[in-house]
Design a protein around this motif. Structure first.
Motif, short mmCIF file in Angstrom:
data_model
loop_
_atom_site.label_atom_id
_atom_site.label_comp_id
_atom_site.label_asym_id
_atom_site.label_seq_id
_atom_site.Cartn_x
_atom_site.Cartn_y
_atom_site.Cartn_z
N ASP A 98 0.84 -1.20 0.00
CA ASP A 98 0.00 0.00 0.00
C ASP A 98 0.87 1.25 0.00
O ASP A 98 1.96 1.25 0.54
N VAL A 99 0.35 2.29 -0.59
CA VAL A 99 1.08 3.55 -0.68
C VAL A 99 1.15 4.18 0.72
O VAL A 99 0.14 4.32 1.40
N VAL A 100 2.33 4.50 1.13
CA VAL A 100 2.53 5.18 2.41
C VAL A 100 2.40 6.67 2.17
O VAL A 100 3.10 7.24 1.33
N PRO A 101 1.49 7.33 2.90
CA PRO A 101 1.32 8.77 2.69
C PRO A 101 2.62 9.52 2.97
O PRO A 101 3.28 9.29 3.97
N PHE A 102 2.99 10.39 2.05
CA PHE A 102 4.22 11.16 2.17
C PHE A 102 3.94 12.66 2.10
O PHE A 102 4.57 13.45 2.78
N TYR A 103 2.98 13.03 1.25
CA TYR A 103 2.58 14.43 1.11
C TYR A 103 1.14 14.60 1.60
O TYR A 103 0.33 13.69 1.48
N ARG A 104 0.85 15.80 2.15
CA ARG A 104 -0.50 16.09 2.63
C ARG A 104 -0.86 17.51 2.25
O ARG A 104 -0.03 18.41 2.29
N ASN A 105 -2.10 17.69 1.90
CA ASN A 105 -2.62 19.02 1.59
C ASN A 105 -2.75 19.79 2.91
O ASN A 105 -3.50 19.38 3.78
N PRO A 106 -2.01 20.89 3.07
CA PRO A 106 -2.09 21.63 4.33
C PRO A 106 -3.46 22.27 4.56
O PRO A 106 -3.80 22.61 5.68
N GLU A 107 -4.24 22.40 3.50
CA GLU A 107 -5.56 23.01 3.63
C GLU A 107 -6.66 21.97 3.88
O GLU A 107 -7.75 22.30 4.31
N ASN A 108 -6.38 20.71 3.57
CA ASN A 108 -7.34 19.63 3.78
C ASN A 108 -6.53 18.38 4.13
O ASN A 108 -6.04 17.69 3.25
N HIS A 109 -6.41 18.08 5.40
CA HIS A 109 -5.56 16.99 5.86
C HIS A 109 -6.07 15.61 5.47
O HIS A 109 -5.37 14.62 5.68
N ASN A 110 -7.26 15.51 4.91
CA ASN A 110 -7.77 14.23 4.42
C ASN A 110 -7.15 13.86 3.07
O ASN A 110 -7.24 12.72 2.64
N GLN A 111 -6.54 14.83 2.40
CA GLN A 111 -5.95 14.59 1.09
C GLN A 111 -4.46 14.30 1.27
O GLN A 111 -3.70 15.18 1.65
N VAL A 112 -4.08 13.04 0.98
CA VAL A 112 -2.68 12.63 1.08
C VAL A 112 -2.30 11.87 -0.18
O VAL A 112 -3.16 11.39 -0.92
N CYS A 113 -0.99 11.77 -0.43
CA CYS A 113 -0.51 10.96 -1.55
C CYS A 113 0.90 10.48 -1.22
O CYS A 113 1.56 10.99 -0.33
N GLY A 114 1.35 9.48 -1.97
CA GLY A 114 2.67 8.92 -1.78
C GLY A 114 3.71 9.62 -2.64
O GLY A 114 3.43 10.59 -3.33
N LYS A 115 4.95 9.09 -2.59
CA LYS A 115 6.05 9.69 -3.36
C LYS A 115 6.04 9.24 -4.81
O LYS A 115 6.42 9.99 -5.69
N ARG A 116 5.66 7.99 -5.07
CA ARG A 116 5.78 7.48 -6.43
C ARG A 116 4.46 7.61 -7.18
O ARG A 116 3.39 7.72 -6.59
N GLY A 117 4.58 7.60 -8.49
CA GLY A 117 3.38 7.66 -9.32
C GLY A 117 2.94 9.08 -9.60
O GLY A 117 3.58 10.06 -9.22
N ARG A 118 1.83 9.17 -10.30
CA ARG A 118 1.27 10.46 -10.68
C ARG A 118 0.70 11.16 -9.46
O ARG A 118 0.04 10.55 -8.63
N LYS A 119 0.92 12.44 -9.39
CA LYS A 119 0.44 13.23 -8.27
C LYS A 119 -1.01 13.67 -8.52
O LYS A 119 -1.39 13.95 -9.66
N PRO A 120 -1.81 13.77 -7.46
CA PRO A 120 -3.20 14.18 -7.63
C PRO A 120 -3.32 15.67 -7.99
O PRO A 120 -2.37 16.44 -7.84
N ALA A 121 -4.50 16.04 -8.42
CA ALA A 121 -4.75 17.42 -8.88
C ALA A 121 -4.48 18.43 -7.77
O ALA A 121 -3.92 19.50 -8.03
N TRP A 122 -4.88 18.12 -6.52
CA TRP A 122 -4.66 19.09 -5.45
C TRP A 122 -3.17 19.36 -5.26
O TRP A 122 -2.79 20.49 -4.97
N PHE A 123 -2.31 18.35 -5.43
CA PHE A 123 -0.87 18.51 -5.28
C PHE A 123 -0.34 19.47 -6.35
O PHE A 123 0.38 20.42 -6.06
N ASN A 124 -0.73 19.22 -7.59
CA ASN A 124 -0.28 20.07 -8.71
C ASN A 124 -0.81 21.50 -8.57
O ASN A 124 -0.10 22.46 -8.89
N GLU A 125 -2.03 21.65 -8.08
CA GLU A 125 -2.60 22.99 -7.89
C GLU A 125 -1.83 23.77 -6.84
O GLU A 125 -1.52 24.95 -7.02
#
Length: 112
Positions: free
Chosen positions: A68-95
């Motif tokens: 399973d992907v280990v959360p590495f990044y988190r949206n500081p404005e919405n802590h429910n949104q997390v993503c890992g280091k590898r793979g494509r980044k979600p839209a909130w990360f790019n924004e």
């Protein structure tokens, strides 16, 4: 199949039922696989082979899935949104990157 009122059960009871159903499904698949292998072996023997392995080769090895992907990044404005280091980044990360945030600012370990 009998009707059952799941709304009357507690969370613990529902989780126990879920665990039992998952176990029953796995057991069902295992039995069906064994039955299929036995049938394939019978057909292979009818055709002059010693077993289905002679026809199809060795049994396929279990595929190794990534953990399973280990959360590495988190949206500081919405802590429910997390993503890992590898793979494509979600839209909130790019924004957030477009708005000027750095990778270091988005790392979970750097957020309070």
């Amino acid at each position: 199949m009998p009707a059952f009122d799941y709304d009357q059960l507690s969370l613990e009871e529902l989780e126990q039922i879920e665990k039992e159903v998952k176990k029953a499904i796995a057991s069902f698949h295992s039995r069906k696989r064994k039955e299929a292998i036995a049938k394939m072996n019978d057909v292979a023997k009818e055709l002059g082979f010693s077993s289905a392995t002679d026809v199809f080769g060795t049994e396929p090895s279990k595929k190794k899935f990534r953990s399973d992907v280990v959360p590495f990044y988190r949206n500081p404005e919405n802590h429910n949104q997390v993503c890992g280091k590898r793979g494509r980044k979600p839209a909130w990360f790019n924004e957030l990157k477009k708005r000027g945030f750095t990778d270091d600012q988005l790392k979970i370990e750097n957020q309070k």
